[in-house]
Design a protein around this motif. Sequence first.
Motif, short mmCIF file in Angstrom:
data_model
loop_
_atom_site.label_atom_id
_atom_site.label_comp_id
_atom_site.label_asym_id
_atom_site.label_seq_id
_atom_site.Cartn_x
_atom_site.Cartn_y
_atom_site.Cartn_z
N GLY A 45 0.69 -1.41 0.21
CA GLY A 45 -0.14 -0.15 0.26
C GLY A 45 0.71 1.13 0.17
O GLY A 45 0.06 2.22 0.02
N THR A 46 1.91 1.08 -0.39
CA THR A 46 3.00 3.00 0.40
C THR A 46 3.52 2.94 -1.28
O THR A 46 3.79 4.13 -1.61
N VAL A 47 2.93 1.59 -2.85
CA VAL A 47 3.73 1.97 -3.60
C VAL A 47 2.57 1.60 -4.56
O VAL A 47 1.37 0.64 -3.54
N PRO A 48 1.46 1.97 -5.92
CA PRO A 48 1.06 1.37 -6.71
C PRO A 48 1.47 0.07 -6.83
O PRO A 48 2.11 -0.11 -7.32
N ALA A 49 0.50 -0.76 -6.92
CA ALA A 49 0.08 -2.63 -7.00
C ALA A 49 1.03 -2.23 -7.80
O ALA A 49 1.38 -3.51 -7.22
N TYR A 50 1.63 -1.76 -9.02
CA TYR A 50 1.78 -2.79 -10.14
C TYR A 50 3.16 -2.78 -9.30
O TYR A 50 4.21 -3.54 -10.23
N LEU A 51 3.98 -1.78 -9.20
CA LEU A 51 5.47 -1.87 -8.66
C LEU A 51 5.64 -3.28 -7.52
O LEU A 51 6.62 -3.23 -7.32
N ASP A 52 4.61 -3.26 -6.98
CA ASP A 52 4.29 -4.19 -5.64
C ASP A 52 5.46 -5.53 -6.42
O ASP A 52 5.88 -6.25 -5.50
N GLU A 53 3.83 -5.50 -7.31
CA GLU A 53 4.23 -6.96 -8.39
C GLU A 53 5.56 -7.10 -8.99
O GLU A 53 6.13 -8.50 -9.23
N ARG A 54 6.23 -5.89 -9.41
CA ARG A 54 6.94 -5.97 -10.01
C ARG A 54 8.53 -6.01 -9.75
O ARG A 54 9.42 -6.97 -9.45
N TYR A 55 8.71 -5.63 -7.83
CA TYR A 55 9.57 -6.05 -7.45
C TYR A 55 9.75 -6.48 -5.77
O TYR A 55 10.65 -7.05 -5.44
#
Length: 116
Positions: A45-55
């Motif tokens: 929730g601190t970064v957009p979901a697509y970045l959560d998934e990417r990293y």
Amino acid sequence: MVSAKREAALEKDRQSLETAYLDALLVALRDCADGRWGLFGQNEGTVPAYLDERYLPQSVTRLEAIGHELVVLRDRMGFADLFAPMQRLVELRAEQGSNRPGEPRLAQMFLTELKA
């Protein structure tokens, strides 16, 4: 009613998935202890979901896939509870608070627990 042969096959599959889950958990915990965040969801929730998934580390993605298979199989077999290491991970993920250790420290503590 499930035949004895089918029940034996399910039991073998369950044991195999539990072993695979534990192996994947150890890899994910080592990755996290080395500084790869994502296993405990502290930054969700601190970064957009697509970045959560990417990293999200590949080890965590693999662990979640095996965990899903294991939950489905255990449910089919009539188990009401989670596999113990999986239950412990759920508990650690649910902990909240500002004094909570960071993910690398939590991972190291969980690795120590598993070795004991």
